[in-house]
Design a protein around this motif. Structure first.
Motif: not given
Length: 113
Positions: A12-13, A16-17, A39, A43, A50-51
């Motif tokens: 997922q991360r 997202y990037k 997203i 969130e 996310w990080q």
């Protein structure tokens, strides 16, 4: 740790990037099912980041290596120094010290998990 969940979060991360154009990879590689709605849903999860914390990443990496060590040798008695993976021996030694201190009430750096 829940390895399948951790792997899913890693995907997922990464998606997202890609979606946000923050990865070196081409945006064309992005899974276009990864939407603004996904997203938003992620969130809205309390404490979702996310990080991923590098510290958490390193801890989980060492923990996974400890599980592999136990599977191979049948115990968690990693020598210090452990020539194959020096950081694994230090990881186990440090956590044994912290656990002993916690039992004596000296510190509370370890969670009860």
């Amino acid at each position: 740790t829940n390895k399948p969940l951790r792997e899913w979060l890693k995907v997922q991360r990464y998606q997202y990037k890609l979606y946000m154009g923050m990865s070196r990879g081409s945006r064309m590689k992005a899974d276009y099912r990864f939407t603004e709605e996904r997203i938003r849903l992620l969130e809205n999860i309390p404490n979702f980041l996310w990080q991923e914390s590098y510290t958490v990443f390193l801890w989980e990496k060492c923990f996974d290596e400890l599980l592999e060590y136990k599977e191979t040798f049948g115990n968690c008695n990693v020598p210090v120094p452990y020539k194959i993976r020096p950081e694994l021996g230090e990881f186990v030694r440090t956590h044994r010290i912290l656990y002993g201190q916690k039992k004596k009430g000296i510190n509370d750096l370890l969670s009860d998990e």
